[in-house]
Design an enzyme around this catalytic site. Structure first.
Site, short mmCIF file in Angstrom:
data_model
loop_
_atom_site.label_atom_id
_atom_site.label_comp_id
_atom_site.label_asym_id
_atom_site.label_seq_id
_atom_site.Cartn_x
_atom_site.Cartn_y
_atom_site.Cartn_z
N GLU A 159 -4.17 3.73 6.65
CA GLU A 159 -3.67 5.10 6.89
C GLU A 159 -3.36 5.38 8.36
O GLU A 159 -3.96 6.26 8.97
CB GLU A 159 -4.68 6.12 6.35
N ASN A 201 -2.52 -0.56 4.45
CA ASN A 201 -2.87 0.23 3.26
C ASN A 201 -2.68 1.73 3.53
O ASN A 201 -3.11 2.23 4.57
CB ASN A 201 -4.36 -0.04 2.95
N HIS A 237 -3.79 7.44 -5.06
CA HIS A 237 -4.65 8.54 -5.51
C HIS A 237 -3.72 9.61 -6.06
O HIS A 237 -3.09 10.35 -5.30
CB HIS A 237 -5.49 9.08 -4.35
N GLU A 269 -6.10 1.51 -4.77
CA GLU A 269 -7.16 2.52 -4.96
C GLU A 269 -6.80 3.51 -6.06
O GLU A 269 -7.07 4.71 -5.95
CB GLU A 269 -7.39 3.30 -3.66
N ASP A 271 -6.60 6.12 -8.75
CA ASP A 271 -7.32 7.04 -9.62
C ASP A 271 -6.41 8.22 -9.89
O ASP A 271 -5.47 8.47 -9.14
CB ASP A 271 -8.71 7.45 -9.08
#
Ligand code: XIL
Length: 433
Positions: A159, A201, A237, A269, A271
């Site tokens: 990030e 990432n 996400h 990641e 979700d």
């Protein structure tokens, strides 16, 4: 209850033969997701939650049965692994990597430079630019070196941009400079383990936007400077909505832009948050998002890693970070599979087939399919020009009507067959006795 006790318990309750667990407490059907993904050349994984969760016997059993890749949700971050200037603490991460190795899982390392979850001593400073560079190099040499040959992929920088496209003002970019600190971090990681694949990432990459444009500029610059970067991690996400081919194709477009630069992509990641209370309709929408991200990864030639940020709603970061949301993972709090699990299992069992230009007679027909947004449409336009199948003829040459040949009467000459346009028509010589 101490960390070591928890980890010992984790190691003792977990099955040694994933996919063939007897007497399990949950009701997920065998085979596990990992068994379905492996023949497709895909690693499917989940973040290992922090140590207290490991007291839960169903946790380790489900983890080992379903997944063949792991990542520490927190315990390789600076805050945990490097709590004081000269102290490294690998206890929890070592046990997590050991668990993965004991169950035929590979591991991702997360992460080596980020604006968050840094220890106070690192943030407070002050440090000169040279000191910061040395800190970054030393940390990466120690952590990547510790796991050399055991961690297959690293999120080297996490990030570096904010939610849009601006570089963040974190300790690294402020003191060292952007993008120099990325070059330094990736170079140091490669030196510490030349076999590990190195990823940048970030979040908000699942569809074309200005952040992804900036990211592509960044990684293209790194490649041009000879910086050893192998891939881009798509955190993913997301929140529940009804996803059709459009979601898949948007993600696939970004994946193909990375492919054009010779980079891999990984879902790192995933979700999918649901506004609570979760209803069956919301869980079906959630399933459509899981399915869509998996489809994009299966369609993309450069996506071989698909990770979720946990797997059970019992342990998910979402409820404490996103007020009013939760139920974000494919198993519920009792380790029962949710519609998202079924959607992923079905997608792995019947993977999407990428449309191919070879299936179209001409550009016009291919363009029609492309414009209609068929599943995988970006595969028809890998350079993102908007024109599908540029190598095909604009309009196909008319196909000759199939030549029909009357059986020749015995002893007579065959009638002349018009010269074929497409495949030559082969006529067996008539039997003349
Ligand atoms: C989250 C963890 O899940 C939480 O337990 C922790 O308190 C904060 O960080 N992007 C990332 C991850 O790259 O490291 C974050 O993990 C989630 C967002």
């Amino acid at each position: 209850m101490g960390t070591l006790f928890c980890l010992t318990l984790l190691l003792s309750v977990a099955p040694s033969t994933p996919g063939h667990v007897s007497g399990r407490a949950d009701a997920a059907p065998a085979p596990g997701l990992r068994d379905l993904a492996a023949p497709l050349g895909l690693r499917i994984g989940a973040a290992f939650n922090d140590d207290p969760t490991l007291l839960d016997p169903s946790y380790a059993t489900t983890l080992a049965r379903e997944f063949d890749m792991g990542v520490s949700e927190n315990h390789m971050k600076w805050q945990f692994v490097h709590p004081a200037p000269t102290t490294y603490d690998f206890k929890v991460a070592d046990a997590q990597v050991g668990f993965a190795e004991g169950h035929g899982m590979t591991y991702r390392g997360h992460n080596l430079a980020w604006s968050r979850q840094n220890p106070a001593w690192l943030v407070t400073g002050p440090f000169t630019r040279d000191e910061r560079i040395q800190q970054l190099r030393d940390h990466i040499a120690a952590v990547v070196g510790h796991y050399a040959g055991r961690v297959a992929q690293w999120d080297v920088v996490n990030e570096a941009f904010d939610g849009l496209a601006d570089p963040l003002h974190d300790p690294w970019s402020v003191s060292i400079g952007f993008p120099e600190y990325l070059d330094i971090a990736f170079t140091a990681a490669h030196a510490a383990d030349p076999t590990a694949k190195l990823f940048y990432n970030d979040y908000n990459l699942q569809a074309p936007n200005s952040k992804f444009d900036h990211l592509i500029d960044l990684v293209a610059g790194m490649k041009a400077r000879g910086v050893p970067i192998d891939g881009i991690g798509f955190e993913s996400h997301l929140s529940a909505r009804s996803c059709t081919a459009k979601c898949t194709n948007d993600t696939l477009k970004n994946m193909l832009r990375a492919h054009a630069l010779g980079l891999e992509v990984a879902i790192t990641e995933l979700d999918v948050s649901v506004q609570l209370p979760a209803t069956s309709q919301k869980l079906d929408q959630q399933a459509s998002v899981y399915r869509s991200v998996l489809e994009a990864c299966l369609l993309a030639p450069n996506c071989h890693t698909f990770m979720m940020w946990g797997f059970t709603d019992k342990y998910s970061w979402i409820p404490s970070f996103v007020h009013g949301y939760g139920a974000a993972l494919p198993f519920d709090e009792q380790y029962q599979p949710k519609p998202a699990y079924a959607a992923m299992a079905a997608t792995l069992s019947t993977p999407p087939v990428a449309p191919s230009c070879a299936a179209f007679p001409d550009r016009a027909t291919a363009q029609k399919a492309f414009d209609s947004g068929v599943l995988g449409a970006p595969m028809l336009d890998p350079d993102g020009s908007g024109t599908a199948c540029e190598n095909l003829p604009a309009v196909a040459a008319p196909v000759a009507a199939p030549a029909t040949v009357e059986p020749a009467p015995t002893g007579e000459k065959l009638p002349a067959v018009p010269a074929p346009r497409a495949a030559p028509v082969v006529v067996a010589p008539a039997f003349t006795g």
